[in-house]
Write a protein that holds these residues in place. Structure first.
Motif, PDB file in Angstrom:
ATOM      1  N   ASP A   6       0.840  -1.203   0.000  1.00 30.48           N
ATOM      2  CA  ASP A   6       0.000   0.000   0.000  1.00 30.48           C
ATOM      3  C   ASP A   6       0.874   1.252   0.000  1.00 30.48           C
ATOM      4  OD1 ASP A   6      -2.572  -1.214   0.033  1.00 30.48           O
ATOM      5  OD2 ASP A   6      -2.233  -1.760   2.124  1.00 30.48           O
ATOM      6  N   VAL A   7       1.901   1.233   0.882  1.00 27.71           N
ATOM      7  CA  VAL A   7       2.781   2.407   1.026  1.00 27.71           C
ATOM      8  C   VAL A   7       4.235   1.972   0.930  1.00 27.71           C
ATOM      9  CG1 VAL A   7       3.491   4.250   2.606  1.00 27.71           C
ATOM     10  CG2 VAL A   7       1.098   3.540   2.540  1.00 27.71           C
ATOM     11  N   ILE A   8       5.014   2.721   0.172  1.00 26.98           N
ATOM     12  CA  ILE A   8       6.466   2.508   0.147  1.00 26.98           C
ATOM     13  C   ILE A   8       7.116   3.749   0.737  1.00 26.98           C
ATOM     14  CG2 ILE A   8       8.497   2.168  -1.317  1.00 26.98           C
ATOM     15  CD1 ILE A   8       6.530   1.000  -3.424  1.00 26.98           C
ATOM     16  N   VAL A   9       7.965   3.531   1.729  1.00 25.69           N
ATOM     17  CA  VAL A   9       8.641   4.658   2.381  1.00 25.69           C
ATOM     18  C   VAL A   9      10.111   4.621   1.991  1.00 25.69           C
ATOM     19  CG1 VAL A   9       9.157   5.774   4.575  1.00 25.69           C
ATOM     20  CG2 VAL A   9       7.053   4.432   4.338  1.00 25.69           C
ATOM     21  N   ILE A  10      10.596   5.705   1.422  1.00 26.71           N
ATOM     22  CA  ILE A  10      12.032   5.794   1.119  1.00 26.71           C
ATOM     23  C   ILE A  10      12.692   6.568   2.249  1.00 26.71           C
ATOM     24  CG2 ILE A  10      13.789   6.491  -0.555  1.00 26.71           C
ATOM     25  CD1 ILE A  10      11.692   6.484  -2.723  1.00 26.71           C
ATOM     26  N   GLY A 111      16.843   3.902  -2.788  1.00 25.51           N
ATOM     27  CA  GLY A 111      15.567   3.846  -3.493  1.00 25.51           C
ATOM     28  C   GLY A 111      15.515   4.926  -4.564  1.00 25.51           C
ATOM     29  N   ARG A 112      14.964   4.574  -5.704  1.00 28.96           N
ATOM     30  CA  ARG A 112      14.829   5.546  -6.793  1.00 28.96           C
ATOM     31  C   ARG A 112      13.415   5.453  -7.346  1.00 28.96           C
ATOM     32  NH1 ARG A 112      15.643   5.352 -12.216  1.00 28.96           N
ATOM     33  NH2 ARG A 112      16.317   3.188 -12.155  1.00 28.96           N
ATOM     34  N   ILE A 113      12.754   6.595  -7.439  1.00 25.80           N
ATOM     35  CA  ILE A 113      11.404   6.587  -8.017  1.00 25.80           C
ATOM     36  C   ILE A 113      11.542   6.322  -9.511  1.00 25.80           C
ATOM     37  CG2 ILE A 113       9.349   7.990  -8.491  1.00 25.80           C
ATOM     38  CD1 ILE A 113       9.821   9.360  -5.788  1.00 25.80           C
ATOM     39  N   ARG A 117       4.212   5.834  -8.607  1.00 24.41           N
ATOM     40  CA  ARG A 117       4.104   4.925  -7.453  1.00 24.41           C
ATOM     41  C   ARG A 117       4.974   3.675  -7.623  1.00 24.41           C
ATOM     42  NH1 ARG A 117      -1.900   4.192  -7.202  1.00 24.41           N
ATOM     43  NH2 ARG A 117      -1.949   5.532  -9.016  1.00 24.41           N
ATOM     44  N   ALA A 118       6.140   3.867  -8.234  1.00 22.08           N
ATOM     45  CA  ALA A 118       7.071   2.748  -8.422  1.00 22.08           C
ATOM     46  C   ALA A 118       8.447   3.144  -7.898  1.00 22.08           C
ATOM     47  CB  ALA A 118       7.152   2.380  -9.898  1.00 22.08           C
ATOM     48  N   VAL A 119       9.093   2.198  -7.232  1.00 23.92           N
ATOM     49  CA  VAL A 119      10.419   2.465  -6.661  1.00 23.92           C
ATOM     50  C   VAL A 119      11.339   1.306  -6.991  1.00 23.92           C
ATOM     51  CG1 VAL A 119      11.728   2.733  -4.498  1.00 23.92           C
ATOM     52  CG2 VAL A 119       9.488   3.833  -4.744  1.00 23.92           C
ATOM     53  N   LYS A 120      12.549   1.636  -7.412  1.00 27.21           N
ATOM     54  CA  LYS A 120      13.555   0.603  -7.653  1.00 27.21           C
ATOM     55  C   LYS A 120      14.560   0.630  -6.526  1.00 27.21           C
ATOM     56  CE  LYS A 120      14.101  -1.067 -12.155  1.00 27.21           C
ATOM     57  NZ  LYS A 120      14.964  -1.490 -13.172  1.00 27.21           N
ATOM     58  N   VAL A 121      14.905  -0.538  -5.996  1.00 22.99           N
ATOM     59  CA  VAL A 121      15.969  -0.626  -4.997  1.00 22.99           C
ATOM     60  C   VAL A 121      16.734  -1.907  -5.263  1.00 22.99           C
ATOM     61  CG1 VAL A 121      14.287  -1.525  -3.339  1.00 22.99           C
ATOM     62  CG2 VAL A 121      16.504  -0.815  -2.531  1.00 22.99           C
ATOM     63  N   ASP A 123      17.941  -4.905  -6.877  1.00 18.78           N
ATOM     64  CA  ASP A 123      17.288  -5.672  -7.944  1.00 18.78           C
ATOM     65  C   ASP A 123      15.771  -5.698  -7.811  1.00 18.78           C
ATOM     66  OD1 ASP A 123      19.692  -6.261  -9.039  1.00 18.78           O
ATOM     67  OD2 ASP A 123      19.920  -8.162  -7.964  1.00 18.78           O
ATOM     68  N   ALA A 124      15.271  -5.108  -6.725  1.00 19.17           N
ATOM     69  CA  ALA A 124      13.823  -5.196  -6.485  1.00 19.17           C
ATOM     70  C   ALA A 124      13.067  -4.045  -7.136  1.00 19.17           C
ATOM     71  CB  ALA A 124      13.551  -5.210  -4.984  1.00 19.17           C
ATOM     72  N   GLU A 125      11.866  -4.360  -7.564  1.00 17.46           N
ATOM     73  CA  GLU A 125      10.954  -3.375  -8.151  1.00 17.46           C
ATOM     74  C   GLU A 125       9.736  -3.339  -7.230  1.00 17.46           C
ATOM     75  OE1 GLU A 125      11.264  -2.589 -11.934  1.00 17.46           O
ATOM     76  OE2 GLU A 125       9.936  -0.931 -11.402  1.00 17.46           O
TER      77      GLU A 125
END
Ligand code: FAD
Length: 162
Positions: A6-10, A111-113, A117-121, A123-125
Motif C-alpha cells: 500500500d505504502v512505500i517509504v524511502i 531507493g529511486r522513483i 508509485r514505483a520504486v527501484k531498490v 534488484d527489487a521493483e
C-alpha cells in the motif's frame, strides 16, 4: 515481477519509521527502503551520539559545583565508549528488527522513483497502491570554498574517535 505494498517509504529515519508504523497500524501494508542505516541521522550522527557526548561534560560541571563533591573530571576514552554504545556501534540490526516487528518489510539500498508509485531498490521493483513517501532527510551543506579544508559537519563531530 514487482512487490506490491500500500505504502512505500524511502528513508528509514525517525520520519520514515513512524510513517511505516502508522500505516501498518492503520491496516495498510508498508515497505521501507534504506540506503544506509535504519534509524537515520538521529540514531547514529545526531540526537543520540550528540547527547551522549554532551552529558558527561554537563555531569562533571554539575558535580564540581556541589560543595563537598571534589575531583569529578572527564575521561575521554570513557566518554567516547559511552557514545559508541548510544550509537549502537553504528549497526542497525535492532532498528531493522523494530521495523519488522512493526509489520513493515525492509529493503536495503538506495531507493529511486522509477515511475508512478514505483520504486527501484537494488534488484527489487516495488509498487505502491496508495503512495510513495519520500522521507530522505537532509545532509549538511558545505559551501564550495570550504570543501577543500574538509570541515567537520555534525557527522564527523558526533562520530570522532579521538
Ligand atoms: C547534531 C544534531 C543533533 C540533533 N539532536 C536532536 C535531538 O536531540 N532531538 C531531536 O528531536 N532532533 C535532533 N536532531 C534532528 C534530527 O536528527 C532530525 O530531525 C531527524 O534525524 C530527521 O529525521 P528524518 O527521518 O526526516 O531524516 P533522517 O534522519 O536524515 O533519515 C533519512 C534517511 O533516509 C535515508 N535515505 C536518503 N536517501 C535515500 C534513498 N534514496 N534511498 C533510501 N534511503 C535513503 C538516509 O540514509 C537516512 O537514513 C539533531 C540533528 C543534528 C544534526
Amino acid at each position: 515481477m514487482a512487490d506490491v505494498y500500500d505504502v512505500i517509504v524511502i528513508g528509514a529515519g525517525p520520519t520514515g519509521e513512524n510513517v511505516a508504523k502508522r500505516a501498518v497500524r492503520g491496516g495498510l501494508t508498508a515497505a521501507v527502503v534504506e540506503s544506509e542505516l535504519a534509524g537515520g541521522e538521529c540514531s547514529y550522527w545526531a540526537c543520540m551520539p550528540s547527547k551522549a557526548l554532551l552529558r558527561p561534560a554537563a555531569a562533571v560541571s554539575e558535580a564540581n559545583h556541589v560543595k563537598g563533591a571534589v575531583g569529578a573530571r572527564l575521561e575521554v576514552s570513557g566518554v567516547l565508549a559511552r557514545r559508541d554504545k548510544f550509537a549502537h556501534y553504528w549497526k542497525d540490526d535492532g532498528q531493522v528488527e523494530w521495523l519488522k516487528n512493526a509489520g513493515a518489510d525492509f529493503f536495503r539500498g538506495a531507493g529511486r522513483i522509477s515511475g508512478e508509485r514505483a520504486v527501484k531498490v537494488a534488484d527489487a521493483e516495488l509498487r505502491a497502491r496508495q503512495a510513495v513517501v519520500v522521507a530522505v532527510g537532509t545532509r549538511a551543506v558545505v559551501p564550495p570554498p570550504l570543501a577543500g579544508v574538509k570541515p567537520w559537519t555534525s557527522r564527523e563531530a558526533t562520530s570522532a574517535h579521538e
